[in-house]
Design a protein around this motif. Structure first.
Motif, short mmCIF file in Angstrom:
data_model
loop_
_atom_site.label_atom_id
_atom_site.label_comp_id
_atom_site.label_asym_id
_atom_site.label_seq_id
_atom_site.Cartn_x
_atom_site.Cartn_y
_atom_site.Cartn_z
N GLU A 1 7.45 -3.53 1.27
CA GLU A 1 8.08 -3.57 -0.05
C GLU A 1 7.13 -4.14 -1.10
O GLU A 1 7.07 -3.66 -2.24
CB GLU A 1 9.36 -4.39 0.03
CG GLU A 1 10.42 -3.74 0.90
CD GLU A 1 11.59 -4.64 1.25
OE1 GLU A 1 12.59 -4.14 1.80
OE2 GLU A 1 11.50 -5.86 0.99
N ALA A 2 6.38 -5.17 -0.70
CA ALA A 2 5.43 -5.79 -1.63
C ALA A 2 4.27 -4.85 -1.95
O ALA A 2 3.89 -4.68 -3.12
CB ALA A 2 4.91 -7.10 -1.05
N MET A 3 3.69 -4.24 -0.90
CA MET A 3 2.57 -3.34 -1.15
C MET A 3 3.01 -2.14 -1.99
O MET A 3 2.28 -1.69 -2.87
CB MET A 3 1.96 -2.88 0.18
CG MET A 3 1.15 -3.96 0.89
SD MET A 3 0.24 -3.35 2.35
CE MET A 3 1.58 -3.00 3.50
N ALA A 4 4.19 -1.61 -1.72
CA ALA A 4 4.70 -0.49 -2.52
C ALA A 4 4.87 -0.89 -3.97
O ALA A 4 4.78 -0.05 -4.87
CB ALA A 4 6.03 -0.01 -1.96
N SER A 5 5.08 -2.19 -4.21
CA SER A 5 5.25 -2.71 -5.57
C SER A 5 3.93 -3.10 -6.21
O SER A 5 3.91 -3.63 -7.33
CB SER A 5 6.20 -3.91 -5.54
OG SER A 5 7.44 -3.56 -4.96
#
Length: 355
Positions: A261-265
């Motif tokens: 979720e963080a990397m996608a953000s």
């Protein structure tokens, strides 16, 4: 019922990681195949069958010799076996395992009777004693996406848009390593005045004292205005978009979606070597992996990101590309549907990896 080709049981009332997986996958899968859930604790908008409709599972679905029963817990495997072997329901049984430990004899007994076994990571696969297929979890890359303007994303949440934020999201408890994150921030933030830190998540009643002790440490360090406990939020995607760096300090984890979720953000991730984290992050490109429960190693890995925001932003951009290429939720849903179809049509020998 004749159009229901796949049944996804959820025999647990309380929200869990398994329940969350079902909630995310089924809306995508229903566009590809006739799928319905069975059991409590799921949103009303998901397709479902009622308990009084279960006897209809004794008949074949329209156009196929078998219906697929996709279990993710022991009790759901048992339910499928009872339907098939006691009531002679024409079912093919699928089980997904996320466990990273040696299974009990009872669990191995159940798994051995499945027609297809799926592991959510290579680590999980290594604990299974039957042929299996690795299908890693994906995420919604439309919901979790980089902000157009990270400062504006922070401002919309009431945060200081002039600051950069490192975050740690999830339940506040020792297992999740929240104390390691807080202690690392206490040590590092005084040397990097541009940065602040966010702890987002809920401390249940059994862990409230743990959270209060962490807040006390922060206050004693004089950092209460820079290490913020913001509580639990349903719109957590908005909070990811305010981050420039994400830290996953868990001492134990089953799979763990937060790094994705963080990397996608658009935020690189420093994570401990637990769960599937080492299979999600590309060290040196999208983040770093450190030993679990090693505060010194975590601080050493985090410090270069705080010291060089341009380096941090570059890895964040690489992380977004990595997730888009390898961890889209739609790809996970599609691979599962392909397995369902082969099983329902009787085109697959037990245990063979056709994907």
């Amino acid at each position: 019922m004749a159009r229901v080709e796949v049944v996804v049981p959820n025999f647990k009332q309380r929200l869990s990681g398994v329940t969350s997986t079902i909630i995310q996958l089924v809306p995508l899968q229903k566009k590809m195949i006739g799928v319905a859930t069975l059991g409590p604790g799921l949103p009303d908008e998901l397709p479902r069958i009622a308990w009084w409709q279960v006897p209809a599972l004794l008949g074949r679905p329209k156009g196929a010799p078998f219906r697929v029963w996709h279990a993710r817990r022991n009790v759901e495997m048992l339910g499928g076996l009872i339907l098939r072997h006691v009531f002679r329901a024409p079912l093919k049984l699928v089980f997904t395992s996320a466990s990273q430990r040696v299974h009990t004899g009872w669990t191995r007994f159940l798994i051995a009777r499945m027609d297809r076994v799926i592991a959510t990571s290579r680590k999980t696969s290594a604990y299974l004693r039957v042929p299996n297929t690795v299908i890693m979890h994906g995420i919604d890359t439309g919901r979790f996406r980089p902000p157009r303007d990270r400062a504006e994303a922070a401002r919309e949440l009431g945060l200081d848009p002039e600051r950069l934020y490192a975050g740690c999201f999830g339940r506040v408890r020792r297992q999740k390593g929240t104390d390691l994150f807080v202690d690392a921030m206490i040590a590092l933030l005084p040397h990097h005045p541009q940065w602040s830190a966010l702890v987002a998540g809920r401390a249940t009643s059994g862990h409230a004292a743990f959270e209060e002790e962490l807040k006390s440490r922060v206050a004693q360090a004089g950092l209460a205005d820079r290490i913020l406990f913001v509580g639990e939020h349903r719109d957590i995607d908005r909070w990811y978009r305010a981050l420039s760096l994400y830290i996953a300090p868990q001492r134990w984890e089953g799979f763990g979606l937060t790094p994705l979720e963080a990397m996608a953000s658009g935020a690189p991730v420093v994570a401990t070597d637990v769960g599937a984290f080492s299979e999600l992050i590309v060290p040196g490109e999208t983040g770093s992996i450190v030993p679990a429960n090693d505060l010194g190693a975590m601080q050493a890995a985090v410090e270069p990101y705080l010291a060089d925001p341009a380096f941090t932003a570059k890895q964040g951009e690489a992380g977004r590309r990595h997730v888009e290429a390898n961890f889209r939720l739609s790809d996970e849903a599609g691979r599962l549907v392909e397995i369902y179809r082969r099983l329902a049509e009787g085109r697959e020998a037990k245990g063979l990896d056709a994907c």
